[in-house]
Write a protein that holds these residues in place. Structure first.
Motif, mmCIF file in Angstrom:
data_model
loop_
_atom_site.group_PDB
_atom_site.id
_atom_site.type_symbol
_atom_site.label_atom_id
_atom_site.label_comp_id
_atom_site.label_asym_id
_atom_site.label_seq_id
_atom_site.Cartn_x
_atom_site.Cartn_y
_atom_site.Cartn_z
ATOM 1 N N GLY A 176 0.793 -1.229 0.000
ATOM 2 C CA GLY A 176 0.000 0.000 0.000
ATOM 3 C C GLY A 176 0.818 1.268 0.000
ATOM 4 N N ASP A 177 2.145 1.151 0.177
ATOM 5 C CA ASP A 177 3.000 2.340 0.171
ATOM 6 C C ASP A 177 3.032 2.966 -1.224
ATOM 7 O OD1 ASP A 177 3.588 2.111 2.748
ATOM 8 O OD2 ASP A 177 5.697 1.547 2.519
ATOM 9 N N THR A 178 3.119 4.279 -1.252
ATOM 10 C CA THR A 178 3.302 4.997 -2.512
ATOM 11 C C THR A 178 4.546 5.849 -2.383
ATOM 12 O OG1 THR A 178 0.910 5.168 -2.584
ATOM 13 C CG2 THR A 178 2.140 6.418 -4.205
ATOM 14 N N GLN A 179 5.449 5.715 -3.337
ATOM 15 C CA GLN A 179 6.678 6.497 -3.271
ATOM 16 C C GLN A 179 6.731 7.433 -4.467
ATOM 17 O OE1 GLN A 179 10.141 4.192 -2.592
ATOM 18 N NE2 GLN A 179 11.478 5.973 -2.399
ATOM 19 N N TRP A 180 6.943 8.682 -4.156
ATOM 20 C CA TRP A 180 7.012 9.707 -5.194
ATOM 21 C C TRP A 180 8.448 10.179 -5.274
ATOM 22 C CZ3 TRP A 180 8.583 14.667 -5.739
ATOM 23 C CH2 TRP A 180 8.022 15.432 -6.758
ATOM 24 N N MET A 181 8.986 10.266 -6.489
ATOM 25 C CA MET A 181 10.391 10.596 -6.621
ATOM 26 C C MET A 181 10.619 11.537 -7.786
ATOM 27 S SD MET A 181 13.393 7.886 -7.060
ATOM 28 C CE MET A 181 14.858 8.647 -7.621
ATOM 29 N N SER A 182 11.333 12.624 -7.531
ATOM 30 C CA SER A 182 11.625 13.566 -8.610
ATOM 31 C C SER A 182 12.858 13.088 -9.363
ATOM 32 C CB SER A 182 11.869 14.951 -8.022
ATOM 33 O OG SER A 182 12.406 15.793 -9.028
ATOM 34 N N VAL A 183 12.785 13.065 -10.690
ATOM 35 C CA VAL A 183 13.955 12.686 -11.485
ATOM 36 C C VAL A 183 14.303 13.822 -12.449
ATOM 37 C CG1 VAL A 183 13.732 10.194 -11.305
ATOM 38 C CG2 VAL A 183 12.399 11.383 -13.015
ATOM 39 N N ARG A 184 14.172 15.028 -11.981
ATOM 40 C CA ARG A 184 14.446 16.216 -12.805
ATOM 41 C C ARG A 184 15.917 16.220 -13.229
ATOM 42 N NH1 ARG A 184 12.320 21.313 -13.575
ATOM 43 N NH2 ARG A 184 13.896 22.945 -13.859
ATOM 44 N N ASN A 185 16.146 16.374 -14.515
ATOM 45 C CA ASN A 185 17.485 16.456 -15.104
ATOM 46 C C ASN A 185 18.315 15.188 -14.926
ATOM 47 O OD1 ASN A 185 17.130 19.038 -16.091
ATOM 48 N ND2 ASN A 185 17.836 19.986 -14.187
ATOM 49 N N PHE A 186 17.677 14.058 -14.627
ATOM 50 C CA PHE A 186 18.428 12.812 -14.475
ATOM 51 C C PHE A 186 18.735 12.222 -15.847
ATOM 52 C CE2 PHE A 186 17.480 11.058 -9.992
ATOM 53 C CZ PHE A 186 17.722 12.300 -9.449
ATOM 54 N N PRO A 187 19.977 11.744 -16.090
ATOM 55 C CA PRO A 187 20.250 11.011 -17.331
ATOM 56 C C PRO A 187 19.562 9.653 -17.313
ATOM 57 C CG PRO A 187 22.165 11.015 -15.932
ATOM 58 C CD PRO A 187 21.169 11.912 -15.279
ATOM 59 N N GLN A 188 19.465 9.015 -18.481
ATOM 60 C CA GLN A 188 18.659 7.791 -18.554
ATOM 61 C C GLN A 188 19.266 6.646 -17.748
ATOM 62 O OE1 GLN A 188 18.631 5.436 -22.028
ATOM 63 N NE2 GLN A 188 20.098 6.716 -23.118
ATOM 64 N N GLU A 189 20.612 6.622 -17.657
ATOM 65 C CA GLU A 189 21.245 5.548 -16.876
ATOM 66 C C GLU A 189 20.826 5.630 -15.407
ATOM 67 O OE1 GLU A 189 23.085 7.789 -18.621
ATOM 68 O OE2 GLU A 189 23.499 6.590 -20.427
ATOM 69 N N GLU A 190 20.762 6.878 -14.939
ATOM 70 C CA GLU A 190 20.423 7.063 -13.528
ATOM 71 C C GLU A 190 18.960 6.699 -13.275
ATOM 72 O OE1 GLU A 190 21.398 10.543 -10.394
ATOM 73 O OE2 GLU A 190 22.603 10.412 -12.216
ATOM 74 N N ILE A 191 18.125 7.002 -14.205
ATOM 75 C CA ILE A 191 16.702 6.662 -14.054
ATOM 76 C C ILE A 191 16.533 5.145 -13.968
ATOM 77 C CG2 ILE A 191 14.509 6.643 -15.282
ATOM 78 C CD1 ILE A 191 15.196 9.463 -16.221
ATOM 79 N N LEU A 192 17.300 4.422 -14.801
ATOM 80 C CA LEU A 192 17.226 2.958 -14.751
ATOM 81 C C LEU A 192 17.698 2.447 -13.390
ATOM 82 C CD1 LEU A 192 16.695 0.317 -16.206
ATOM 83 C CD2 LEU A 192 19.069 0.317 -16.963
ATOM 84 N N LYS A 193 18.727 3.104 -12.873
ATOM 85 C CA LYS A 193 19.258 2.698 -11.568
ATOM 86 C C LYS A 193 18.211 2.883 -10.467
ATOM 87 C CE LYS A 193 23.476 3.960 -9.736
ATOM 88 N NZ LYS A 193 24.672 4.826 -9.846
ATOM 89 N N TRP A 194 17.546 4.032 -10.495
ATOM 90 C CA TRP A 194 16.525 4.295 -9.467
ATOM 91 C C TRP A 194 15.328 3.368 -9.631
ATOM 92 C CZ3 TRP A 194 17.525 6.429 -5.156
ATOM 93 C CH2 TRP A 194 18.518 7.394 -5.057
ATOM 94 N N LEU A 195 14.987 3.081 -10.880
ATOM 95 C CA LEU A 195 13.865 2.165 -11.125
ATOM 96 C C LEU A 195 14.189 0.771 -10.575
ATOM 97 C CD1 LEU A 195 12.237 2.574 -14.625
ATOM 98 C CD2 LEU A 195 11.145 2.546 -12.379
ATOM 99 N N THR A 196 15.449 0.365 -10.773
ATOM 100 C CA THR A 196 15.870 -0.939 -10.263
ATOM 101 C C THR A 196 15.761 -0.976 -8.739
ATOM 102 O OG1 THR A 196 17.457 -0.926 -12.064
ATOM 103 C CG2 THR A 196 17.686 -2.674 -10.434
ATOM 104 N N LEU A 197 16.134 0.145 -8.106
ATOM 105 C CA LEU A 197 16.009 0.214 -6.645
ATOM 106 C C LEU A 197 14.556 0.076 -6.214
ATOM 107 C CD1 LEU A 197 17.315 0.874 -3.830
ATOM 108 C CD2 LEU A 197 16.504 3.181 -4.216
ATOM 109 N N LEU A 198 13.678 0.843 -6.866
ATOM 110 C CA LEU A 198 12.255 0.790 -6.512
ATOM 111 C C LEU A 198 11.702 -0.612 -6.726
ATOM 112 C CD1 LEU A 198 11.014 4.123 -8.125
ATOM 113 C CD2 LEU A 198 11.571 3.695 -5.755
ATOM 114 N N ASN A 199 12.203 -1.279 -7.770
ATOM 115 C CA ASN A 199 11.712 -2.616 -8.111
ATOM 116 C C ASN A 199 12.160 -3.651 -7.082
ATOM 117 O OD1 ASN A 199 10.482 -4.589 -9.572
ATOM 118 N ND2 ASN A 199 12.278 -4.949 -10.867
ATOM 119 N N THR A 200 13.323 -3.433 -6.509
ATOM 120 C CA THR A 200 13.862 -4.472 -5.621
ATOM 121 C C THR A 200 13.503 -4.243 -4.160
ATOM 122 O OG1 THR A 200 15.914 -3.227 -5.723
ATOM 123 C CG2 THR A 200 15.797 -5.231 -7.041
ATOM 124 N N GLN A 201 13.040 -3.076 -3.793
ATOM 125 C CA GLN A 201 12.714 -2.883 -2.370
ATOM 126 C C GLN A 201 11.248 -3.242 -2.116
ATOM 127 O OE1 GLN A 201 13.717 1.108 -1.380
ATOM 128 N NE2 GLN A 201 11.977 2.006 -2.422
#
Lengths: 178, 184
Positions: B83-108
């Motif tokens: 039920g948790d909702t996590q909101w995260m700003s990715v302003r000016n993030f390069p695509q590699e970094e976005i993939l990294k953060w997505l992987t984190l969200l996916n694994t936690q």
């Protein structure tokens, strides 16, 4: 917390009542031992924020032995707060007024002056003689060894033992025993 | 708000022993919000073009939504099974970094914002031999006595007094006398 873990918690933090015989003991050295058990410093689970101190019952505090000429030289200071309210009491005077006070102050002064000190002192019970109320005595489940050897007076030995004690020398015939 | 005082202390946890025997991905849904024109969404747009399909294929348990919106900075919104909702700003993030953060969200397993891990491990059984109690190393013979007792009335390991030594010598002497009488 499950029932088993609850019981484990009670067992680990069980409060032990120690008995300490202060007869013939230096109160300032004894204070270090008493303080250790009052604060729970002797326990492997000790932590400043957890209440793991034990109760110490001290008996025979009237028979403490101060080192050197401390009875005459040690002075306890008190000030009532009013002008001219200062008073200085010698150790022997204080001991005459209250035979538990010297030991109590020794333990109190051996600890750091923080909020916990007053509460820790509440767990210290001092009796001037060996007459301890029954409800306190039945709680006691451990005895702390004294720090110094407690000497035994000659008139406390049984008569037979004194008579049978090996003689090293014979007094000369004209020697007058005082 | 990285001050310790404002963070809630938490322990490492997995919902219903996740990962023991089977693994259930805890990320349910992820929404990537971005702008089609704004420069701050450039990395996000690059990621959507090149990496998103791959990500969705690799993680069939995660629902991925895209939400274009005008002139707003890009964000990732993740929703978890608990039920948790996590909101995260990715302003000016390069695509590699976005993939990294997505992987984190996916694994936690949950949103850890505003939490502080008390320690980096967790165990149900911190001690194998059992926690210490005051009775652990206690002499059982003390359980039946009534205090004070004579055995604990003197300090431990006292050196031998001259009185005791004299008594010992005396005993020895007596024994020798008896033996010499026998020899006669």
């Amino acid at each position: 917390m499950s029932a088993l873990k609850r019981v484990q918690q009670w067992a680990t933090f069980a409060r032990i009542w120690h008995l300490y015989d202060a007869a013939w003991q230096n109160p300032f050295d004894s204070a270090q031992v008493i303080k250790k058990h009052l604060m729970g410093l002797h326990k492997p689970i000790y932590h400043t924020m957890s209440q793991c101190g034990d109760v110490v019952v001290v008996i025979n505090s009237a028979d403490i032995a101060l080192p050197g000429d401390e009875w005459k030289k040690r002075v306890y200071f008190h000030h009532t707060g009013y002008p001219g309210g200062a008073s200085w009491t010698l150790a022997w005077e204080l001991h005459e007024k209250d035979p538990t006070m010297v030991l109590k102050k020794a333990v109190y002064n051996s600890m750091d002056g923080n909020i916990q000190r007053r509460y820790t002192m509440q767990r210290l019970l001092i009796f001037p003689d060996s007459n301890v109320p029954k409800d306190i005595l039945e709680n006691i489940s451990n005895q702390l060894r004294p720090l110094r050897k407690v000497p035994k007076r000659l008139d406390h030995y049984p008569e037979k033992e004194v008579k049978e004690f090996p003689k090293i020398i014979d007094y000369p015939k004209d020697y007058i025993v005082k | 708000m990285s001050n310790k005082l404002f963070l809630l202390p938490a322990l490492v946890s997995a919902p219903s022993q996740n990962g023991v025997g089977r693994y259930v991905g805890q990320l349910q849904r992820v929404v990537l919000k971005f702008c089609k024109n704004n420069g701050s969404s450039r990395g996000m747009r690059d990621f959507i073009e090149s990496g998103l399909v791959n990500f969705a294929k690799e993680n069939p348990g995660v629902v991925v939504y895209l939400k274009p919106r005008r002139h707003r900075s890009p964000i990732i919104k993740a929703e978890y099974l608990n039920g948790d909702t996590q909101w995260m700003s990715v302003r000016n993030f390069p695509q590699e970094e976005i993939l990294k953060w997505l992987t984190l969200l996916n694994t936690q397993a949950q949103c850890h914002n505003g939490q502080r891990l008390r320690r980096l491990w967790f165990t149900e059984h911190p001690s194998i031999q059992g926690p210490w109690t005051p009775y652990t190393f206690r002499d059982p013979s003390l359980n039946l006595v009534s205090f004070p007792i004579e055995e604990l009335a003197q300090p431990k390991d006292l050196p031998k007094s001259s009185e005791e030594e004299l008594l010992e010598l005396f005993k020895k002497q007596k024994l020798q006398e008896v033996e010499s009488k026998r020899a006669e």
